[in-house]
Design an enzyme around this catalytic site. Structure first.
Site, mmCIF file in Angstrom:
data_model
loop_
_atom_site.group_PDB
_atom_site.id
_atom_site.type_symbol
_atom_site.label_atom_id
_atom_site.label_comp_id
_atom_site.label_asym_id
_atom_site.label_seq_id
_atom_site.Cartn_x
_atom_site.Cartn_y
_atom_site.Cartn_z
ATOM 1 N N GLY A 12 0.782 -1.233 0.000
ATOM 2 C CA GLY A 12 0.000 0.000 0.000
ATOM 3 C C GLY A 12 0.811 1.279 0.000
ATOM 4 N N SER A 13 2.080 1.230 -0.393
ATOM 5 C CA SER A 13 2.876 2.464 -0.330
ATOM 6 C C SER A 13 2.399 3.494 -1.357
ATOM 7 C CB SER A 13 4.365 2.164 -0.506
ATOM 8 O OG SER A 13 4.686 1.827 -1.833
ATOM 9 N N ASN A 14 1.942 3.060 -2.519
ATOM 10 C CA ASN A 14 1.402 4.030 -3.488
ATOM 11 C C ASN A 14 0.107 4.651 -2.969
ATOM 12 O OD1 ASN A 14 2.921 4.303 -6.175
ATOM 13 N ND2 ASN A 14 3.065 2.115 -5.717
ATOM 14 N N LEU A 92 -8.703 -6.944 -13.837
ATOM 15 C CA LEU A 92 -10.125 -6.577 -13.830
ATOM 16 C C LEU A 92 -10.828 -7.248 -15.008
ATOM 17 C CD1 LEU A 92 -10.103 -2.732 -13.089
ATOM 18 C CD2 LEU A 92 -10.087 -4.645 -11.477
ATOM 19 N N HIS A 108 2.523 0.881 -13.031
ATOM 20 C CA HIS A 108 3.302 -0.328 -13.305
ATOM 21 C C HIS A 108 4.786 0.022 -13.203
ATOM 22 C CE1 HIS A 108 4.080 -4.302 -14.864
ATOM 23 N NE2 HIS A 108 4.985 -3.784 -15.666
ATOM 24 N N GLU A 141 -9.063 -3.314 -21.210
ATOM 25 C CA GLU A 141 -9.360 -4.743 -20.988
ATOM 26 C C GLU A 141 -8.102 -5.606 -20.951
ATOM 27 O OE1 GLU A 141 -10.970 -2.821 -23.014
ATOM 28 O OE2 GLU A 141 -13.107 -3.008 -22.542
ATOM 29 N N ASP A 144 -1.856 -4.223 -18.282
ATOM 30 C CA ASP A 144 -0.815 -3.185 -18.369
ATOM 31 C C ASP A 144 -0.740 -2.569 -19.768
ATOM 32 O OD1 ASP A 144 -0.162 -3.809 -15.720
ATOM 33 O OD2 ASP A 144 1.268 -5.345 -16.325
HETATM 34 C C1 GRF Z 1 4.148 -1.193 -7.191
HETATM 35 O O1 GRF Z 1 5.440 -1.508 -7.607
HETATM 36 C C2 GRF Z 1 3.250 -0.910 -8.372
HETATM 37 O O2 GRF Z 1 3.912 -0.323 -9.437
HETATM 38 C C3 GRF Z 1 2.767 -2.292 -8.739
HETATM 39 O O3 GRF Z 1 2.591 -2.958 -7.520
HETATM 40 C C4 GRF Z 1 3.449 -2.392 -6.536
HETATM 41 C C5 GRF Z 1 2.593 -1.981 -5.396
HETATM 42 O O4 GRF Z 1 3.335 -1.477 -4.327
HETATM 43 N N1 GRF Z 1 1.568 -2.211 -9.541
HETATM 44 P P1 GRF Z 1 2.587 -0.767 -3.115
HETATM 45 O O5 GRF Z 1 1.583 -1.789 -2.568
HETATM 46 O O6 GRF Z 1 1.894 0.448 -3.652
HETATM 47 O O7 GRF Z 1 3.641 -0.458 -2.113
#
Ligand code: GRF
Length: 199
Positions: A12-14, A92, A108, A141, A144
């Protein structure tokens, strides 16, 4: 204010970087719901700690669209208008994509279209590329694949291994995702074919 639905499966860092950008006023939005398809996702614990509405809908063993219908139902009830995939480790269904057409974002950890799919940083490292990075794109659809909103690149250093490369990319992911979200929520862009251009 635009309501966001966040979907995650892990760390969940993003998601946390986006929540911080909202708190700082860099993104004009509110998080309406954080959904995890995994009960043990640290991201969902972090969301609870921030006092955000959360929901765990385990996906294991469930048919794709059946699970997606439950997720979309929850997102609609919460009033989510835009969907942010933040490490959501589940493809999805086309049905889900259609429900929020043009309003689903993903990040991504490679410069797409290179190295889609799992372990993108390791794929890039093993291939021997000298630059990699991250891509924020609209979700369609295909895996990435949707139109690219924003990319940021990093050099691959001689001293790198796949982990140090992934760490360097992650720092940029946190910046790129907030920038891309701020752009699309401002509405100041147009899509021409696969190209996303500023207005
Ligand atoms: C990230 O590297 C993102 O690019 C990919 O999954 C990872 C998720 O990391 N889709 P986080 O859970 O957001 O830390």
């Amino acid at each position: 204010m635009t309501k966001l639905g966040i979907l995650l499966s892990g760390r969940g860092s993003n998601f946390l970087a986006i929540a911080e950008s909202i708190r700082l006023g860099h993104i004009d939005a509110e998080i309406a719901l954080v959904v995890s398809n995994r009960e043990d996702a640290p991201g969902i614990t972090a969301a609870q700690a921030l006092g955000l509405p959360t929901l765990v809908l385990p996906s294991q063993g469930r048919k794709r669209q059946e699970h997606d219908e439950a997720v979309v139902d929850a997102l609609r009830r919460a009033g989510a208008e835009w969907i942010v995939l933040a490490g959501y480790m589940r493809l999805l269904s086309p049905w889900f994509v259609h429900q929020f057409a043009g309003r689903i974002l993903n990040i991504h950890p490679s410069l797409l279209p290179a190295f889609p799919g799992l372990d993108a940083q390791k794929q890039a490292f093993d291939y021997g590329v000298q630059f990699s990075g991250c891509t924020v794109h609209f979700v369609d659809e295909h895996l990435d694949h949707g139109a690219i909103i924003l990319q940021k690149s990093v050099p691959v250093l001689p001293t790198d291994d796949e982990h140090t490369l992934a760490d360097r990319i992650l720092v940029l992911e946190h910046i790129a995702y907030s920038e891309a979200l701020a752009l699309v929520l401002s509405g100041k862009y147009r899509v021409e074919g696969r190209r996303v251009l500023p207005l």
